[in-house]
Design an enzyme around this catalytic site. Sequence first.
Site, PDB file in Angstrom:
ATOM      1  N   LEU A 365       0.948  -0.846   0.258  1.00  0.00           N
ATOM      2  CA  LEU A 365       0.025   0.347   0.099  1.00  0.00           C
ATOM      3  C   LEU A 365       0.620   1.324  -0.217  1.00  0.00           C
ATOM      4  O   LEU A 365       0.253   2.076  -0.034  1.00  0.00           O
ATOM      5  CB  LEU A 365      -0.827  -0.012   1.002  1.00  0.00           C
ATOM      6  CG  LEU A 365      -1.507  -1.092   1.566  1.00  0.00           C
ATOM      7  CD1 LEU A 365      -2.464  -1.267   2.986  1.00  0.00           C
ATOM      8  CD2 LEU A 365      -2.765  -1.127  -0.023  1.00  0.00           C
ATOM      9  N   GLY A 368       6.163   3.641   4.717  1.00  0.00           N
ATOM     10  CA  GLY A 368       6.628   4.747   5.775  1.00  0.00           C
ATOM     11  C   GLY A 368       7.902   4.921   6.142  1.00  0.00           C
ATOM     12  O   GLY A 368       8.327   3.703   5.591  1.00  0.00           O
ATOM     13  N   GLY A 369       8.280   5.945   7.150  1.00  0.00           N
ATOM     14  CA  GLY A 369       9.295   6.063   7.811  1.00  0.00           C
ATOM     15  C   GLY A 369      10.120   4.943   8.619  1.00  0.00           C
ATOM     16  O   GLY A 369      10.938   4.935   8.218  1.00  0.00           O
ATOM     17  N   GLY A 371       8.905   1.560   7.863  1.00  0.00           N
ATOM     18  CA  GLY A 371       8.854  -0.348   6.923  1.00  0.00           C
ATOM     19  C   GLY A 371       7.572   0.474   5.523  1.00  0.00           C
ATOM     20  O   GLY A 371       6.571   1.654   5.706  1.00  0.00           O
ATOM     21  N   ASP A 484       3.390  12.649  16.381  1.00  0.00           N
ATOM     22  CA  ASP A 484       4.398  12.935  14.870  1.00  0.00           C
ATOM     23  C   ASP A 484       3.132  13.045  14.386  1.00  0.00           C
ATOM     24  O   ASP A 484       2.517  11.852  13.362  1.00  0.00           O
ATOM     25  CB  ASP A 484       4.866  11.239  14.696  1.00  0.00           C
ATOM     26  CG  ASP A 484       5.860  11.299  13.477  1.00  0.00           C
ATOM     27  OD1 ASP A 484       5.817  13.079  13.314  1.00  0.00           O
ATOM     28  OD2 ASP A 484       6.012  10.023  13.300  1.00  0.00           O
TER      29      ASP A 484
END
Length: 686
Positions: A365, A368-369, A371, A484
Amino acid sequence: MSRSLNSRTLFLILISTMLMKHGNSMPTYNYHDCKDPLLENATTGAIFQSDLTSLLSPLSLAASSKSFHKANVSTRLYGLFLCRADVSQDTCKNCTITASIEIKSKCASNSSAVIWYDECMLRYSKEQFFGVAQTKPLVFAWNIDDNNSTSPTETHLNAQALMYQLIEQASSRDMLFSVGKYTVNDGSEDRYGLVQCTRDINRSSCASCLSKLMERTKTCCGHSVGWRLLAPTCTIRYEKDIFYDSLEPLVSPNTSKPILPSKGPILPSKDNRNRTAKLLILHMVIPIAVFMLFCLIWSAQPKERRNQGEQLTNLIQVNNLKSSSRSYFKDQGMIALEDNKGEIQCFSLSTIKVATNSFSDDTKLGEGGFGPVFKGKLNNGKEIAVKRLSFKSRQGIEEFKNEVTLIAKLQHKNLVRLLGCCLDRNEKLLVYEYMANTGLDAFLFDQNKRGKLDWPKREKIINGIARGLSYLHEDSRLKIIHRDLKASNVLLDQDMNPKISDFGTARIFYSDQIEASTERVVGTYGYMAPEYALEGSFSVKSDVYSFGVLMLEILSGRKNIGFFQPERRRDQTLTLISYAWRLWSEGKELEFLDHVLVNACPINVALRWIHIGLLCVQERPKDRPTMSSVILMLGSTTALPLPLAPPFSLSNYYDNTSDEFSITEEKEEEVEEGEDDNSNSFSVKL
């Protein structure tokens, strides 16, 4: 250090000294669970604390001569302790005293609680639970170090055979307890098991309780060499190293002959037992006196001080089990918890691989930072999203545990729901509900998809994010700082409802805590509040700043990171925030709006929301509103205060005469502060 902490420290030192004097170490803590917070005033709170002291004191005293005892204070409070049937009376006594102290400390404001040690278990409740078999809350732990000479299938089948035989034995005995072992095929290794029930239930209930735990091992940990399941009424444990001191012959499932233990205590005669009991009662005088003194000191403390430092442990914790007898769980081992309010499922790696087609690119999909994220489908047809933490990811075991423990207890329609996890070999996997429209960033920053975000959808997204953050800060049982918040961490379901995700870097605050600081700054540059990025100081107002940045991005359709104005000069390094401030100051807010909204939204509302966004990104935390205030401002037409200037540009924090840093590349930068505490430098991962 406060006087109350000194008193508690002195008490623990005294207890430790006495235990060492008697040749016994402190018991090995496994886990505790506190439920049903008290809705109390000063009077009812004092009555409960008095009842709890009245209940725990006789339980501790009874442990001098019994391995199981139940008691109640009128019809207001019920409790019991159970020691492992193979431990000595000294060990049972020491464990029960420690459990009585710790359960009152950890669950001081809860009407129901249970605490487990290797050597004993203690629980209390305002509800009468005697005689009722209960398997929730259920704590399960396992050792993922499965480098052994036997195959997983062989190990699993032998373990099942051993444990079911032990269940049959225990349910036919008055002690409701049994231990045993079997030898693997080549004769080089043994495997050991233990089952036990509290003796307030009958034999058939014990068998049923233990069988339910065994069924649970099939999905959580049954293929591992080393696991345990802890419930309020029954316990099972299986390991590759012996961890008990047996009082009975051990029976192997592979033979009808008993296998006598190589070592075991000699059962004392009746006279010796009476003499030992008298000596133990004498030895109990000092510990009980100190225990009562501690209870008086503890109950005299202000409630908020008693609770300080304990709220984190009231959360579901993912703890590593320390060395216990001769068995251990590796540092990567896990504990998980199930309760009646929800269940976190432990998925096997094979199940996840089948669901995601072995993490094929077709199911990916996004990245991200920490994984990649994959789409999967379980055998029952349920769609899932699997976050696979990269082997090289900075999100290690602590962040993994943090995310599991936090999100498991959070229930809100604007927070993503965690279905389960998998920690197997080198894999760290989080399994979420599948969000059909993936992340907000996939729409907001895509020229082709941004048009799908009309004003009603953006309005719903902003309001939903605000409500989710307000829940974290003010309405949940815990005060949680996300740290975050950004567009890629807001997921959208099939109806474009927003859900905040990724709690790997979140932090818990105590009820009266306002701010905290850290030497390890983690987050995404461009969304981090200046006080957090530069000084490591964070609070709920840090999240408000991130929300303000995100709100301005949603209204403009532009990234704060990578924002570029062609007409800017070298000395006018702009961020989206400073650009919004400049236009607002000049009365040109309309130019800030995404062009697809200009003729398709209520202009007065949109311009008001830009104003609210600027209030959220003011430089000083005390000038920013709370999230509950933001929600009120979003839904009303009352006059707004004038915002103060935000941190204007990157040049506030970086030397803009250098060519080493540029913001023109449209990439998010996830940052982690350097190890030098005196440095404001960052290591940047693109």
